[in-house]
Enzyme design. Structure first.
Site, mmCIF file in Angstrom:
data_model
loop_
_atom_site.group_PDB
_atom_site.id
_atom_site.type_symbol
_atom_site.label_atom_id
_atom_site.label_comp_id
_atom_site.label_asym_id
_atom_site.label_seq_id
_atom_site.Cartn_x
_atom_site.Cartn_y
_atom_site.Cartn_z
ATOM 1 N N LYS A 15 -10.963 6.356 -1.740
ATOM 2 C CA LYS A 15 -12.107 6.665 -0.868
ATOM 3 C C LYS A 15 -13.122 7.536 -1.612
ATOM 4 O O LYS A 15 -12.734 8.324 -2.498
ATOM 5 C CB LYS A 15 -11.640 7.349 0.424
ATOM 6 C CG LYS A 15 -11.127 8.745 0.241
ATOM 7 C CD LYS A 15 -10.920 9.466 1.565
ATOM 8 C CE LYS A 15 -10.472 10.885 1.221
ATOM 9 N NZ LYS A 15 -10.207 11.771 2.288
ATOM 10 N N LYS B 87 -3.040 15.978 -1.643
ATOM 11 C CA LYS B 87 -3.697 17.167 -2.191
ATOM 12 C C LYS B 87 -2.733 18.007 -3.003
ATOM 13 O O LYS B 87 -3.098 18.581 -4.029
ATOM 14 C CB LYS B 87 -4.306 18.015 -1.054
ATOM 15 C CG LYS B 87 -5.547 17.378 -0.480
ATOM 16 C CD LYS B 87 -6.433 18.365 0.250
ATOM 17 C CE LYS B 87 -7.725 17.690 0.698
ATOM 18 N NZ LYS B 87 -8.490 18.447 1.643
ATOM 19 N N LYS C 86 -15.462 14.206 -2.117
ATOM 20 C CA LYS C 86 -16.079 15.331 -2.824
ATOM 21 C C LYS C 86 -15.277 15.672 -4.067
ATOM 22 O O LYS C 86 -15.782 16.259 -5.000
ATOM 23 C CB LYS C 86 -16.098 16.559 -1.917
ATOM 24 C CG LYS C 86 -16.931 16.400 -0.688
ATOM 25 C CD LYS C 86 -16.588 17.465 0.346
ATOM 26 C CE LYS C 86 -17.306 17.175 1.659
ATOM 27 N NZ LYS C 86 -16.811 17.951 2.780
HETATM 28 P P1 TYM Z 1 -14.078 16.267 5.657
HETATM 29 O O1 TYM Z 1 -14.864 17.530 5.561
HETATM 30 O O2 TYM Z 1 -13.303 15.843 4.458
HETATM 31 O O3 TYM Z 1 -15.011 15.058 6.063
HETATM 32 C C1 TYM Z 1 -15.910 15.116 7.173
HETATM 33 C C2 TYM Z 1 -15.952 13.748 7.841
HETATM 34 O O4 TYM Z 1 -16.322 12.729 6.908
HETATM 35 C C3 TYM Z 1 -15.377 11.648 6.961
HETATM 36 N N1 TYM Z 1 -15.231 11.049 5.617
HETATM 37 C C4 TYM Z 1 -15.351 9.747 5.356
HETATM 38 N N2 TYM Z 1 -15.641 8.685 6.150
HETATM 39 C C5 TYM Z 1 -15.724 7.471 5.551
HETATM 40 N N3 TYM Z 1 -15.521 7.266 4.221
HETATM 41 C C6 TYM Z 1 -15.240 8.299 3.393
HETATM 42 N N4 TYM Z 1 -15.074 8.085 2.086
HETATM 43 C C7 TYM Z 1 -15.141 9.605 3.950
HETATM 44 N N5 TYM Z 1 -14.875 10.832 3.425
HETATM 45 C C8 TYM Z 1 -14.939 11.697 4.459
HETATM 46 C C9 TYM Z 1 -14.076 12.300 7.407
HETATM 47 O O5 TYM Z 1 -13.209 11.345 7.986
HETATM 48 C C10 TYM Z 1 -14.572 13.326 8.403
HETATM 49 O O6 TYM Z 1 -14.741 12.738 9.671
HETATM 50 N N6 TYM Z 1 -9.986 17.679 8.184
HETATM 51 C C11 TYM Z 1 -11.383 17.325 8.303
HETATM 52 C C12 TYM Z 1 -12.240 18.407 8.930
HETATM 53 C C13 TYM Z 1 -11.790 18.865 10.280
HETATM 54 C C14 TYM Z 1 -11.921 18.140 11.486
HETATM 55 C C15 TYM Z 1 -11.443 19.022 12.501
HETATM 56 C C16 TYM Z 1 -12.370 16.861 11.800
HETATM 57 C C17 TYM Z 1 -11.268 20.075 10.570
HETATM 58 N N7 TYM Z 1 -11.057 20.187 11.902
HETATM 59 C C18 TYM Z 1 -11.426 18.626 13.851
HETATM 60 C C19 TYM Z 1 -12.349 16.469 13.144
HETATM 61 C C20 TYM Z 1 -11.882 17.353 14.136
HETATM 62 C C21 TYM Z 1 -11.953 17.065 6.916
HETATM 63 O O7 TYM Z 1 -11.446 17.563 5.937
HETATM 64 O O8 TYM Z 1 -13.112 16.336 6.923
#
Ligand code: TYM
Length: 328
Positions: free
Chosen positions: A194, A111, A197
């Protein structure tokens, strides 16, 4: 009962990677586990610069989580900033993780490289400490996430183990849980990255609100390779393997086995597109209905925050007590 916690950021629209990698697992898990799911608006602040957007994004994301199938009568769905203990425990986590550990996080490296030349907040660097707080506050046994979050769960485990070693047993050591298919959904235009967004082009990303025609168009234009053989081989054939993965995740069948059913790329693209259209149809209908009553969404989130705070405040108190902070 197994305690589950997982979260999603209210940045941009929810996409197929979120659904297959995480949200579907959350929905399935709510029936057998004690489930907590957060909309992590404080995490989104690491990249938020425009006023007045995040609140609306948080509310519409809650509609999508309920539309996908989270049941507010069973699962606790809450907004991170409504549960102040997240910020409080995050500071304790920042003091339990090292600069070196945070420097090794690939997500920060990625990032900060993409944002090179523009503002890179300190929050982007300390992000994993807040994520550790999210997880440890709820004594989570399992954290259902996509593959990209594995490193963040690993560092959470390391922090919890260090804290418990310094101050005595306080936190449950959590485990990441990823789905068999769909743990890493790739960009349809660039299958070595991957689906995200922040993808450079919308053409490679399927949003859950995309119309059936748009979904089919994006699949038909998916990048494959110059061969013709349909084979599951993510390294040599990332585009074709991604289509098989998506089809497998959408239909509940093993991706490698599906390869034998196709002799050409065209029909595979159509089948994957149609399976996704079918998956999204009921979600889109429910999403439109739920968005019609924003007051009800806000009410459900207030109930969720109340339930979340009961658990989170007890854990924060336990952590402060273990350290030996003077009670207020
Ligand atoms: P975030 O908001 O980017 O994504 C939410 C969830 O979607 C999954 N994900 C994917 N899975 C498969 N293929 C993809 N291309 C893909 N893109 C996103 C992510 O793995 C996630 O499970 N840091 C985290 C948010 C967070 C969190 C937490 C997660 C904050 N605190 C505590 C678990 C526990 C994030 O940015 O996810």
């Amino acid at each position: 009962m197994t305690r589950v916690l997982s979260c999603i950021q209210p940045t941009g629209e929810v996409h197929l990677g979120n659904l297959l990698g995480a949200l579907r697992g959350w929905v399935a898990g709510q029936h057998t586990c004690d489930a907590f799911h957060g909309i992590v608006d404080l995490h989104a602040l690491t990249v938020t610069e425009t006023p007045g957007v995040i609140g609306n994004d948080t509310l519409t994301l809650s509609a999508m989580l309920f539309a996908v199938g989270l049941d507010p009568d069973i699962a606790t769905v809450f907004v991170q900033s409504h549960v102040v203990e997240h910020s409080q425990l995050a500071w304790v986590m920042e003091c339990t993780v090292s600069y070196g550990e945070l420097s090794r996080m690939t997500q920060f490296k990625d990032k900060s490289t993409t944002r090179e030349g523009s503002f890179i907040s300190a929050g982007l660097f300390t992000y994993p400490a807040l994520q550790a707080a999210d997880i440890l506050l709820y004594d989570a046994d399992h954290v259902p996430v996509g593959d990209d979050q594995r490193q963040h769960i690993e560092i959470t485990r390391d922090i919890a183990i260090r804290f418990n070693h310094r101050f005595g047993p306080t936190f449950v050591i959590p485990e990441a849980v990823t789905p068999a298919a769909g743990a890493r959904v790739m960009d349809l235009q660039d299958p070595t990255s991957k689906m995200s967004k922040s993808s450079t082009s919308d053409a490679g990303c399927i949003y859950l609100t995309d119309s059936p025609a748009l979904v089919m168009k994006k699949f038909k234009r998916a990048v494959t390779d110059s061969e013709t053989e349909v084979r599951y081989d993510p390294l040599a054939k990332p585009g074709v393997s991604n289509l098989l993965d998506i089809l497998g995740a959408a239909t509940g069948r093993p991706p490698a086995g599906l390869a034998d059913e196709f002799t050409q790329y065209g029909p595979l693209k159509t089948a994957a597109g149609e399976a996704v259209v079918e998956l999204l149809e009921p979600i889109q209908l429910r999403y439109a209905e739920l968005l019609d009553d924003r007051g009800e969404l806000a009410r459900l989130l207030r109930i969720g925050a109340g339930k979340a705070r009961t658990v989170a405040s007890a854990t924060l108190g336990r952590a402060y007590g273990a350290i030996g902070m003077l009670p207020a």
